[in-house]
Design an enzyme around this catalytic site. Structure first.
Site, PDB file in Angstrom:
ATOM      1  N   GLU A  17       0.823  -1.215   0.000  1.00  0.00           N
ATOM      2  CA  GLU A  17       0.000   0.000   0.000  1.00  0.00           C
ATOM      3  C   GLU A  17       0.857   1.265   0.000  1.00  0.00           C
ATOM      4  O   GLU A  17       0.529   2.252  -0.661  1.00  0.00           O
ATOM      5  CB  GLU A  17      -0.913   0.030   1.241  1.00  0.00           C
ATOM      6  CG  GLU A  17      -2.002  -1.027   1.246  1.00  0.00           C
ATOM      7  CD  GLU A  17      -1.557  -2.326   1.907  1.00  0.00           C
ATOM      8  OE1 GLU A  17      -0.353  -2.646   1.892  1.00  0.00           O
ATOM      9  OE2 GLU A  17      -2.431  -3.034   2.429  1.00  0.00           O
ATOM     10  N   GLY A 435      23.136  -6.940 -22.277  1.00  0.00           N
ATOM     11  CA  GLY A 435      22.197  -8.062 -22.328  1.00  0.00           C
ATOM     12  C   GLY A 435      20.770  -7.668 -22.600  1.00  0.00           C
ATOM     13  O   GLY A 435      20.171  -8.112 -23.568  1.00  0.00           O
ATOM     14  N   SER A 436      20.183  -6.824 -21.755  1.00  0.00           N
ATOM     15  CA  SER A 436      18.759  -6.565 -21.937  1.00  0.00           C
ATOM     16  C   SER A 436      18.535  -5.366 -22.853  1.00  0.00           C
ATOM     17  O   SER A 436      19.321  -4.425 -22.873  1.00  0.00           O
ATOM     18  CB  SER A 436      18.087  -6.313 -20.589  1.00  0.00           C
ATOM     19  OG  SER A 436      18.723  -5.270 -19.917  1.00  0.00           O
ATOM     20  N   GLU A 487      16.743 -10.481 -23.756  1.00  0.00           N
ATOM     21  CA  GLU A 487      16.153 -10.857 -22.458  1.00  0.00           C
ATOM     22  C   GLU A 487      14.659 -10.556 -22.317  1.00  0.00           C
ATOM     23  O   GLU A 487      14.160 -10.380 -21.206  1.00  0.00           O
ATOM     24  CB  GLU A 487      16.938 -10.221 -21.292  1.00  0.00           C
ATOM     25  CG  GLU A 487      18.417 -10.595 -21.296  1.00  0.00           C
ATOM     26  CD  GLU A 487      19.205 -10.021 -20.105  1.00  0.00           C
ATOM     27  OE1 GLU A 487      18.606  -9.722 -19.061  1.00  0.00           O
ATOM     28  OE2 GLU A 487      20.442  -9.895 -20.250  1.00  0.00           O
ATOM     29  N   ARG A 518      10.607   1.076  -3.906  1.00  0.00           N
ATOM     30  CA  ARG A 518      11.032  -0.126  -4.633  1.00  0.00           C
ATOM     31  C   ARG A 518      11.138  -1.333  -3.707  1.00  0.00           C
ATOM     32  O   ARG A 518      11.751  -1.248  -2.648  1.00  0.00           O
ATOM     33  CB  ARG A 518      12.396   0.090  -5.279  1.00  0.00           C
ATOM     34  CG  ARG A 518      12.414   1.108  -6.351  1.00  0.00           C
ATOM     35  CD  ARG A 518      11.599   0.645  -7.549  1.00  0.00           C
ATOM     36  NE  ARG A 518      11.765   1.590  -8.637  1.00  0.00           N
ATOM     37  CZ  ARG A 518      12.616   1.396  -9.637  1.00  0.00           C
ATOM     38  NH1 ARG A 518      13.331   0.295  -9.719  1.00  0.00           N
ATOM     39  NH2 ARG A 518      12.727   2.303 -10.586  1.00  0.00           N
ATOM     40  N   CYS A 519      10.555  -2.438  -4.164  1.00  0.00           N
ATOM     41  CA  CYS A 519      10.607  -3.669  -3.385  1.00  0.00           C
ATOM     42  C   CYS A 519      11.154  -4.786  -4.260  1.00  0.00           C
ATOM     43  O   CYS A 519      11.034  -4.734  -5.473  1.00  0.00           O
ATOM     44  CB  CYS A 519       9.213  -4.076  -2.947  1.00  0.00           C
ATOM     45  SG  CYS A 519       8.439  -2.831  -1.929  1.00  0.00           S
ATOM     46  N   GLU A 668      30.800  -0.959 -14.872  1.00  0.00           N
ATOM     47  CA  GLU A 668      30.251   0.390 -14.898  1.00  0.00           C
ATOM     48  C   GLU A 668      31.374   1.388 -14.638  1.00  0.00           C
ATOM     49  O   GLU A 668      32.048   1.302 -13.630  1.00  0.00           O
ATOM     50  CB  GLU A 668      29.182   0.491 -13.806  1.00  0.00           C
ATOM     51  CG  GLU A 668      28.597   1.854 -13.652  1.00  0.00           C
ATOM     52  CD  GLU A 668      27.485   1.889 -12.605  1.00  0.00           C
ATOM     53  OE1 GLU A 668      26.731   0.905 -12.487  1.00  0.00           O
ATOM     54  OE2 GLU A 668      27.391   2.904 -11.918  1.00  0.00           O
ATOM     55  N   HIS A 697      21.538   4.787 -16.614  1.00  0.00           N
ATOM     56  CA  HIS A 697      20.522   5.195 -15.637  1.00  0.00           C
ATOM     57  C   HIS A 697      19.864   6.509 -16.024  1.00  0.00           C
ATOM     58  O   HIS A 697      18.810   6.849 -15.521  1.00  0.00           O
ATOM     59  CB  HIS A 697      21.148   5.342 -14.249  1.00  0.00           C
ATOM     60  CG  HIS A 697      21.748   4.062 -13.763  1.00  0.00           C
ATOM     61  ND1 HIS A 697      23.098   3.806 -13.805  1.00  0.00           N
ATOM     62  CD2 HIS A 697      21.177   2.939 -13.275  1.00  0.00           C
ATOM     63  CE1 HIS A 697      23.327   2.594 -13.349  1.00  0.00           C
ATOM     64  NE2 HIS A 697      22.186   2.044 -13.019  1.00  0.00           N
TER      65      HIS A 697
HETATM   66  N1  GLN Z   1      22.303  -8.996 -18.379  1.00  0.00           N
HETATM   67  C1  GLN Z   1      21.618  -8.136 -17.451  1.00  0.00           C
HETATM   68  C2  GLN Z   1      20.930  -7.003 -18.206  1.00  0.00           C
HETATM   69  O1  GLN Z   1      21.423  -6.553 -19.155  1.00  0.00           O
HETATM   70  C3  GLN Z   1      22.549  -7.561 -16.447  1.00  0.00           C
HETATM   71  C4  GLN Z   1      21.832  -6.736 -15.412  1.00  0.00           C
HETATM   72  C5  GLN Z   1      22.688  -6.337 -14.247  1.00  0.00           C
HETATM   73  O2  GLN Z   1      23.863  -6.490 -14.262  1.00  0.00           O
HETATM   74  N2  GLN Z   1      22.076  -5.826 -13.218  1.00  0.00           N
HETATM   75  O3  GLN Z   1      19.905  -6.533 -17.833  1.00  0.00           O
END
Ligand code: GLN
Ligand code: ZN
Length: 757
Positions: A17, A435-436, A487, A518-519, A668, A697
């Protein structure tokens, strides 16, 4: 009679909630009053759920984070928040930042967020500088105290202690944080006295720093703080959790407070020593129920530990969970789809408090007074110990027979790299992604319909394949060198694998706050882990069938799966991790056999698992790295292994990272101007590196020139032939409109570097 109490209750609400109320308010759909009302309803409901305890916590509820609440309590929100705005607006400016607008708002950067000790909860980092001044602003806390009292609850307010507060914060200039203690203590004293004026007897004052390695200065700060606060008119329960006191044990016992709370789950072996050291006027609160995990407590075992202590301490014994219940889901009774057997092994926050009350009753009135409940509990514990769903002899045997040698590649990196290059024929500065690709609404709908049985297998496959085709076409158009399938089939990088492995269970409402609204819903890893069949091969193979360019297989690593799950407590974490590593190893080998030549194994959470005390890091890193190696290194030299880590501190773990021996690591780095590569350079890191060249981000589209500059900075530190070009992390939270121009610029940045070779 022993006293029962709780250190903190989950805030988010059994149906999340609070999350939804916050997000509605942030979108401007509701007013502050509505949000306040939701807060009040939740607090009252949560106190009612704790009503059997002798004392319920107040001040543990928060609209975003309790450390930020403490900053507001001390009038120490970052100085950039708009001091003319109302308190709630200031609070959310500090927690979420505020975008600037031409007419009325100036831009406010959010406070930095970081992990709360070794949990997955994130707090907002207090900011200090030489000018930091503090002021008591207890209005919100006092209002909640009134609210609880008016509703008839017996309460114990909760505060983050002054020393931990400083320890958790950061100075923005060169100020020594500890020098601020003198300014902070009178403000704490004033708050405590105001609490006394409001009829408060006990205050829980959290000093979790006591379970970390403290220098003499920090130990002295604790002494100074508590000698000075001893004059206040409330009784202080000095509260520690998440670990052992070790060299701080004597200090914790002797500080002039009315009581001490210790985590008897993580520091069970210190319990008797604490009782020995504890001055005879003090209360000892024993954290006997695990506040970090979801298993039923073995009540008989707990009683065996507590009975002799009870004899010694009598009514000076208090009982509580080991830490705040913030880290576990709220109520098992919300779960309708868990199978009966697994369910019988579990206890969430509400059930944990029932256990606590039972233990107290057994101590107060004798075990006979709760004989039936103890017998039931014994049965659940035994069932779990003996269940064939937990124990799989084949998995255990395989684990035992697996030695470090299975984590060893055939040839050293340089030889492998030559063989791989022969096969892959990649250009210099090869480009790839993590990846995604964007998780569009359509994709989420497809997965949801499939989950609800509204989409047949074949249709689902077709739709996911269409998404894969879309992603592959885009990447071909953009001219990337190593492609990914995108993905689309994955909800979450751990859940996706957990759902296909044996040994994992999933809840419907087992939400745990990660930060703000966030959960996460961690899987429950209850039994020996095995892989009934391939989990990703079909998708990757399909993607590979669409192109001659290499497509990277995409997996989540064993350490990350472990660290983002609730893990079984009946065997060491290292053992569980090894089991996962063998299951994922099989997937790696299946991918390789299916003709996938590049396989990425993400270890986003490897660093998170570092123990609180540095003295225990080596042991953890040894088995974590070994698990990764077992997963990754069963392949032929031709197969190229990638790993990805989305964080930026490698200084203290670089040796472990090198020992993983991945052919390529993507990390990163974009926001650090490539300075993060210094440690790789200093260490002479031998394998290839893909330093992220843009921040995923942010919705900003990076320019080619920015990325060229970053790559030049990278090339000053790392041999050009070892550099890859990629974003900082996966692109699932971005939109295609952002991704396309960004990757286009990234590819041309790589191309212009190639020209300069
Ligand atoms: N392969 C994942 C993606 O690209 C890696 C995510 C991550 O490292 N948090 O979403
Ligand atoms: Zn990442």
């Amino acid at each position: 009679m022993v006293t029962t109490h709780n250190l903190g209750f989950p805030r988010i609400g059994s149906q999340r909630e609070l999350k939804f109320a916050l997000e509605r308010y942030w979108r401007g759909e509701t007013a502050a009053d509505d949000l306040e009302q939701t807060g009040k309803t939740l607090r009252l409901r949560h106190w009612s759920l704790q009503a059997d305890l002798d004392l319920v916590p107040v001040g543990d509820f928060s609209f975003y984070d309790h450390v930020l609440d403490t900053s507001q309590l001390l009038d120490n929100l970052p100085s950039r928040v708009d001091k003319n705005a109302d308190a709630l607006t200031q609070y959310f400016q500090a927690s979420r930042g505020q975008a600037g607008s031409s007419c009325c708002n100036h831009q406010v950067a959010a406070a930095e967020m970081t992990k709360w000790f070794d949990t997955n909860y994130h707090y907002l980092v207090p900011e200090f500088n030489a000018e930091s001044a503090f002021k008591a602003c207890p209005e919100r806390l006092l209002a909640q105290i009134k609210e609880a009292k008016a509703a008839g609850f017996k309460i114990k307010p909760v505060l983050v202690g002054p020393v931990s507060y400083l320890w958790l914060g950061k100075t923005k200039d060169e100020t020594d944080k500890l020098a601020l203690l003198d300014k902070l203590l009178p403000v704490y004293a004033e708050i405590l006295d105001q609490l006394a004026d409001n009829g408060v007897e006990w205050v829980q004052i959290d000093e979790p720093v006591l379970v970390t390695e403290l220098s003499t200065e920090w130990q002295q700060a604790l002494q100074k703080a508590y000698f000075s606060l001893a004059k206040c008119r409330v009784k202080l329960l000095l509260t520690t959790y998440f670990g052992q006191l070790q060299q701080n044990l004597q200090l914790a016992c002797e500080l002039p407070t009315a009581g001490l709370h210790i985590d008897a789950i993580n520091a069970a072996d210190e319990l008797v020593r604490v009782v020995d050291w504890l001055p005879s006027h003090k209360v000892l609160s024993v954290g006997i129920i695990n506040g970090r995990n979801i298993w039923k407590t073995d009540l008989t075992q707990a009683l065996e530990l507590l009975e002799p202590i009870h004899t010694r301490l009598a009514e000076r014994l208090w009982l509580a969970p080991s830490c705040s219940l913030l880290h576990v889901p709220i109520d098992l009774s919300s779960e309708q789809n868990l199978d009966e057997e697994t369910r019988d092994w579990l206890a969430f926050a509400v059930q944990k408090l029932e256990e606590l009350t039972l233990i107290a009753q057994a101590l107060n009135l004798g075990r006979d007074s709760v004989a039936t409940q103890l017998a039931d509990n014994k049965q659940s514990i035994q069932h779990r110990q003996q269940s064939t769903r937990v124990h799989n002899p084949a998995v255990k045997q395989r684990c035992e027979a697996t030695h470090s040698a299975s984590g060893q590649r055939h040839s050293a990196y340089l030889q492998r790299a030559a063989i791989q290059q022969q096969a892959l024929q990649l250009p210099a500065f090869p480009t790839t992604t993590i990846g995604s690709f964007p998780q569009t609404n359509d994709i989420r709908q497809t997965r949801k319909k499939y989950r609800l049985g509204q989409l047949a297998d074949a249709e689902y496959r077709q739709q996911i394949q269409a998404e894969i085709r879309y992603a592959i076409d885009k990447q071909l158009e953009l001219g990337l060198d190593v492609l990914v399938h995108g993905e689309a089939e994955r909800n979450d990088m751990v859940e996706y694998f957990g759902q296909q492995l044996q040994g994992f269970a999933f809840t419907e409402f087992g939400w745990v706050q990660s930060y703000g609204s966030r959960c996460v819903k961690p899987p429950i890893l209850y039994g020996d882990v095995s892989r009934p069949g391939p989990m990703t091969v079909e998708w990757i193979q399909y993607a590979q069938s669409l192109t001659d360019k290499p497509v990277k297989g995409m997996l989540t690593g064993p350490v990350t799966i472990l660290n983002w799950s609730f893990v079984r407590d009946d065997q060491p974490r290292s053992e569980t991790c090894k089991q996962i590593s063998l299951a994922i190893r099989d997937e790696v080998i299946d991918l390789e056999s299916a003709g996938v030549n590049i396989i990425q194994i993400d270890e986003a959470a490897l660093r998170e698992g570092l123990p609180l005390r540095q003295s225990q890091w080596k042991t953890y890193l040894d088995w974590a790295v070994e698990s990764f190696r077992i997963t990754a290194n069963g392949v032929a030299d031709e197969t190229q292994i990638h790993t990805h880590m989305c964080y930026s501190e490698f200084n203290d773990i670089i040796e472990a990272i090198a020992a993983m021996d991945a052919d390529v690591i993507t990390i990163e780095t974009s926001r650090s101007q490539m300075e993060l590569l210094d440690v790789f350079q200093k260490f002479d890191y031998p394998n290839a590196i893909g330093p992220g060249v843009y921040d995923i981000h942010s919705p900003n589209i990076p320019s080619k020139q920015e990325m060229v500059e970053l790559l030049k900075l990278a090339a000053q530190r790392i041999d050009k032939t070892l550099l890859w070009v990629n974003p900082d992390c996966g692109l699932k939270t971005r939109r295609w409109e952002e991704v396309e121009p960004a990757l286009k610029a990234m590819v041309s940045a790589a191309q212009s570097l190639r020209l300069k070779l």
